[in-house]
Design a protein around this motif. Structure first.
Motif, PDB file in Angstrom:
ATOM      1  N   ASP A 123       7.850  11.231 -12.517  1.00  0.00           N
ATOM      2  CA  ASP A 123       9.078  10.525 -12.414  1.00  0.00           C
ATOM      3  C   ASP A 123       8.966   8.845 -12.423  1.00  0.00           C
ATOM      4  O   ASP A 123       8.599   8.315 -11.615  1.00  0.00           O
ATOM      5  CB  ASP A 123       9.416  10.969 -10.981  1.00  0.00           C
ATOM      6  N   LEU A 124       9.016   8.277 -13.809  1.00  0.00           N
ATOM      7  CA  LEU A 124       8.654   6.931 -14.028  1.00  0.00           C
ATOM      8  C   LEU A 124       9.638   6.158 -13.418  1.00  0.00           C
ATOM      9  O   LEU A 124       9.404   5.106 -12.981  1.00  0.00           O
ATOM     10  CB  LEU A 124       8.570   6.732 -15.601  1.00  0.00           C
ATOM     11  N   GLU A 125      11.020   6.643 -13.438  1.00  0.00           N
ATOM     12  CA  GLU A 125      12.175   5.854 -12.986  1.00  0.00           C
ATOM     13  C   GLU A 125      11.819   5.812 -11.355  1.00  0.00           C
ATOM     14  O   GLU A 125      11.977   4.647 -10.944  1.00  0.00           O
ATOM     15  CB  GLU A 125      13.534   6.496 -13.016  1.00  0.00           C
ATOM     16  N   GLY A 126      11.465   6.790 -10.681  1.00  0.00           N
ATOM     17  CA  GLY A 126      11.217   6.611  -9.335  1.00  0.00           C
ATOM     18  C   GLY A 126      10.055   5.866  -8.997  1.00  0.00           C
ATOM     19  O   GLY A 126      10.031   5.077  -7.942  1.00  0.00           O
ATOM     20  N   ALA A 127       9.105   5.887  -9.809  1.00  0.00           N
ATOM     21  CA  ALA A 127       7.691   5.018  -9.588  1.00  0.00           C
ATOM     22  C   ALA A 127       8.179   3.697  -9.796  1.00  0.00           C
ATOM     23  O   ALA A 127       7.976   2.762  -8.976  1.00  0.00           O
ATOM     24  CB  ALA A 127       6.766   5.358 -10.914  1.00  0.00           C
ATOM     25  N   CYS A 128       9.044   3.324 -10.874  1.00  0.00           N
ATOM     26  CA  CYS A 128       9.603   1.742 -11.070  1.00  0.00           C
ATOM     27  C   CYS A 128      10.247   1.399  -9.857  1.00  0.00           C
ATOM     28  O   CYS A 128      10.066   0.344  -9.288  1.00  0.00           O
ATOM     29  CB  CYS A 128      10.390   1.906 -12.201  1.00  0.00           C
ATOM     30  N   GLN A 129      11.354   2.500  -9.233  1.00  0.00           N
ATOM     31  CA  GLN A 129      12.001   1.937  -8.147  1.00  0.00           C
ATOM     32  C   GLN A 129      11.164   1.517  -6.939  1.00  0.00           C
ATOM     33  O   GLN A 129      11.703   0.701  -5.999  1.00  0.00           O
ATOM     34  CB  GLN A 129      12.966   3.135  -7.887  1.00  0.00           C
ATOM     35  N   SER A 151       0.840  -1.143   0.223  1.00  0.00           N
ATOM     36  CA  SER A 151      -0.003  -0.042   0.222  1.00  0.00           C
ATOM     37  C   SER A 151       0.675   1.284  -0.027  1.00  0.00           C
ATOM     38  O   SER A 151       0.589   2.100  -0.871  1.00  0.00           O
ATOM     39  CB  SER A 151      -1.109   0.164   1.227  1.00  0.00           C
ATOM     40  N   ARG A 152       1.903   1.293   0.959  1.00  0.00           N
ATOM     41  CA  ARG A 152       2.757   2.468   1.017  1.00  0.00           C
ATOM     42  C   ARG A 152       3.601   2.456  -0.574  1.00  0.00           C
ATOM     43  O   ARG A 152       3.579   3.745  -0.974  1.00  0.00           O
ATOM     44  CB  ARG A 152       3.718   2.187   1.997  1.00  0.00           C
ATOM     45  N   GLY A 153       4.005   1.606  -0.818  1.00  0.00           N
ATOM     46  CA  GLY A 153       4.616   1.571  -2.120  1.00  0.00           C
ATOM     47  C   GLY A 153       3.732   1.983  -3.337  1.00  0.00           C
ATOM     48  O   GLY A 153       4.344   2.951  -4.287  1.00  0.00           O
ATOM     49  N   LEU A 154       2.797   1.343  -3.402  1.00  0.00           N
ATOM     50  CA  LEU A 154       1.706   2.024  -4.571  1.00  0.00           C
ATOM     51  C   LEU A 154       1.204   3.527  -4.164  1.00  0.00           C
ATOM     52  O   LEU A 154       1.397   4.035  -5.322  1.00  0.00           O
ATOM     53  CB  LEU A 154       0.356   1.133  -4.479  1.00  0.00           C
ATOM     54  N   VAL A 190       7.784 -11.581   0.032  1.00  0.00           N
ATOM     55  CA  VAL A 190       7.781 -12.966  -0.464  1.00  0.00           C
ATOM     56  C   VAL A 190       6.282 -13.395  -0.736  1.00  0.00           C
ATOM     57  O   VAL A 190       6.285 -14.595  -1.463  1.00  0.00           O
ATOM     58  CB  VAL A 190       8.196 -13.801   0.934  1.00  0.00           C
ATOM     59  N   VAL A 191       5.294 -12.571  -0.383  1.00  0.00           N
ATOM     60  CA  VAL A 191       3.892 -13.095  -0.715  1.00  0.00           C
ATOM     61  C   VAL A 191       3.657 -12.893  -2.285  1.00  0.00           C
ATOM     62  O   VAL A 191       3.845 -11.990  -2.692  1.00  0.00           O
ATOM     63  CB  VAL A 191       2.940 -12.434   0.305  1.00  0.00           C
ATOM     64  N   PRO A 192       3.427 -14.326  -2.792  1.00  0.00           N
ATOM     65  CA  PRO A 192       3.256 -14.404  -4.404  1.00  0.00           C
ATOM     66  C   PRO A 192       2.338 -13.354  -4.911  1.00  0.00           C
ATOM     67  O   PRO A 192       2.465 -12.561  -5.845  1.00  0.00           O
ATOM     68  CB  PRO A 192       2.959 -15.619  -4.625  1.00  0.00           C
ATOM     69  N   HIS A 193       1.259 -13.206  -4.250  1.00  0.00           N
ATOM     70  CA  HIS A 193      -0.069 -12.274  -4.568  1.00  0.00           C
ATOM     71  C   HIS A 193       0.520 -10.886  -4.444  1.00  0.00           C
ATOM     72  O   HIS A 193       0.486 -10.106  -5.550  1.00  0.00           O
ATOM     73  CB  HIS A 193      -1.138 -12.321  -3.431  1.00  0.00           C
ATOM     74  N   TYR A 194       1.142 -10.254  -3.720  1.00  0.00           N
ATOM     75  CA  TYR A 194       1.613  -8.982  -3.609  1.00  0.00           C
ATOM     76  C   TYR A 194       2.816  -8.681  -4.555  1.00  0.00           C
ATOM     77  O   TYR A 194       3.080  -7.900  -5.167  1.00  0.00           O
ATOM     78  CB  TYR A 194       2.350  -8.741  -2.039  1.00  0.00           C
ATOM     79  N   ARG A 195       3.620  -9.778  -4.696  1.00  0.00           N
ATOM     80  CA  ARG A 195       4.724  -9.925  -5.715  1.00  0.00           C
ATOM     81  C   ARG A 195       4.158  -9.688  -6.987  1.00  0.00           C
ATOM     82  O   ARG A 195       4.557  -8.913  -7.849  1.00  0.00           O
ATOM     83  CB  ARG A 195       5.542 -10.985  -5.762  1.00  0.00           C
ATOM     84  N   GLN A 205       2.352  -3.841 -11.726  1.00  0.00           N
ATOM     85  CA  GLN A 205       2.618  -2.323 -11.817  1.00  0.00           C
ATOM     86  C   GLN A 205       3.978  -1.882 -12.843  1.00  0.00           C
ATOM     87  O   GLN A 205       3.922  -0.868 -13.350  1.00  0.00           O
ATOM     88  CB  GLN A 205       2.709  -1.657 -10.527  1.00  0.00           C
ATOM     89  N   LEU A 206       4.960  -2.662 -12.724  1.00  0.00           N
ATOM     90  CA  LEU A 206       6.251  -2.463 -13.446  1.00  0.00           C
ATOM     91  C   LEU A 206       5.859  -2.562 -14.896  1.00  0.00           C
ATOM     92  O   LEU A 206       6.103  -1.694 -15.600  1.00  0.00           O
ATOM     93  CB  LEU A 206       7.432  -3.542 -12.955  1.00  0.00           C
ATOM     94  N   GLU A 207       4.964  -3.646 -15.029  1.00  0.00           N
ATOM     95  CA  GLU A 207       4.628  -3.770 -16.494  1.00  0.00           C
ATOM     96  C   GLU A 207       3.905  -2.611 -17.194  1.00  0.00           C
ATOM     97  O   GLU A 207       4.012  -2.182 -18.000  1.00  0.00           O
ATOM     98  CB  GLU A 207       4.086  -4.926 -16.487  1.00  0.00           C
ATOM     99  N   CYS A 208       2.830  -2.009 -16.252  1.00  0.00           N
ATOM    100  CA  CYS A 208       2.084  -0.876 -16.551  1.00  0.00           C
ATOM    101  C   CYS A 208       3.017   0.226 -16.754  1.00  0.00           C
ATOM    102  O   CYS A 208       2.708   1.091 -17.563  1.00  0.00           O
ATOM    103  CB  CYS A 208       1.021  -0.814 -15.463  1.00  0.00           C
ATOM    104  N   LEU A 209       4.034   0.502 -16.107  1.00  0.00           N
ATOM    105  CA  LEU A 209       4.859   1.599 -16.174  1.00  0.00           C
ATOM    106  C   LEU A 209       5.998   1.249 -17.402  1.00  0.00           C
ATOM    107  O   LEU A 209       6.877   2.267 -17.375  1.00  0.00           O
ATOM    108  CB  LEU A 209       5.777   1.553 -14.810  1.00  0.00           C
ATOM    109  N   GLY A 210       5.962   0.157 -17.750  1.00  0.00           N
ATOM    110  CA  GLY A 210       6.706   0.049 -19.088  1.00  0.00           C
ATOM    111  C   GLY A 210       7.963  -0.660 -18.778  1.00  0.00           C
ATOM    112  O   GLY A 210       9.108  -0.848 -19.572  1.00  0.00           O
TER     113      GLY A 210
END
Length: 128
Positions: free
Chosen positions: A93-99, A79-82, A109-114, A120-125
C-alpha cells in the motif's frame, strides 16, 4: 545540522529538562543560555523568541520545556509514522505509506523530523 550535531545539543537539553522537572531550578549560566540559544532554531523556535525568553529564569524554563516537548513529541510522532509507513509499504500500500508521511508533514515543525519525512516520501516515489 547533522544528526550527530543535533544529539550533541538535544541530549544536554533532555538532561537539563529532567533536572528542572525534578525540582532543580534552572540557572541561566552563559553555558545554559548558549545551549538554549543554539538549540531553539533546531526545533523551529525563532531567534527573537528565544532571546526574549532568555531574559528571565521563568521564561527560559518555559523555553527549555518547549524545546524538549518538540524534540520528544516529534520523535514519537515520526517513529509511529515510520513504523506505519514501513508496514503499509511492505503490504504493497504505497499510497497509505505516503499518507503517513504527509500526515507528519502536516503537523511537524522540527526541521530534522520534516527532512526525514520528506526523504521517505522521495524514497516512496512522491516528492512534496
Amino acid at each position: 545540522m547533522t544528526e550527530k550535531n543535533l544529539e550533541d545539543d538535544w541530549y544536554p537539553i533532555r538532561m537539563l529538562d529532567n533536572r528542572v522537572q525534578q525540582g532543580e531550578p534552572l540557572v541561566l549560566t552563559d553555558e545554559a543560555r548558549a545551549l538554549l540559544r543554539r538549540t531553539a532554531p533546531t526545533v523551529a523556535i525563532h531567534e527573537a523568541e528565544a532571546e526574549a525568553a532568555l531574559t528571565s529564569t521563568e521564561s527560559a524554563t518555559t523555553l527549555l520545556h518547549e524545546i524538549r516537548r518538540r524534540i520528544t513529541e516529534g520523535s514519537r510522532r515520526l517513529s509511529r509514522g515510520l513504523h506505519q509507513m514501513y508496514r503499509l509499504r511492505d503490504a504493497g500500500d504505497l499510497e497509505g505509506a505516503c499518507q503517513q508521511m504527509r500526515e507528519i508533514l502536516a503537523v511537524e515543525v522540527v526541521p530534522h523530523y520534516r527532512d526525514i519525512a520528506e526523504g521517505q516520501l522521495e524514497c516512496l516515489g512522491e516528492v512534496e
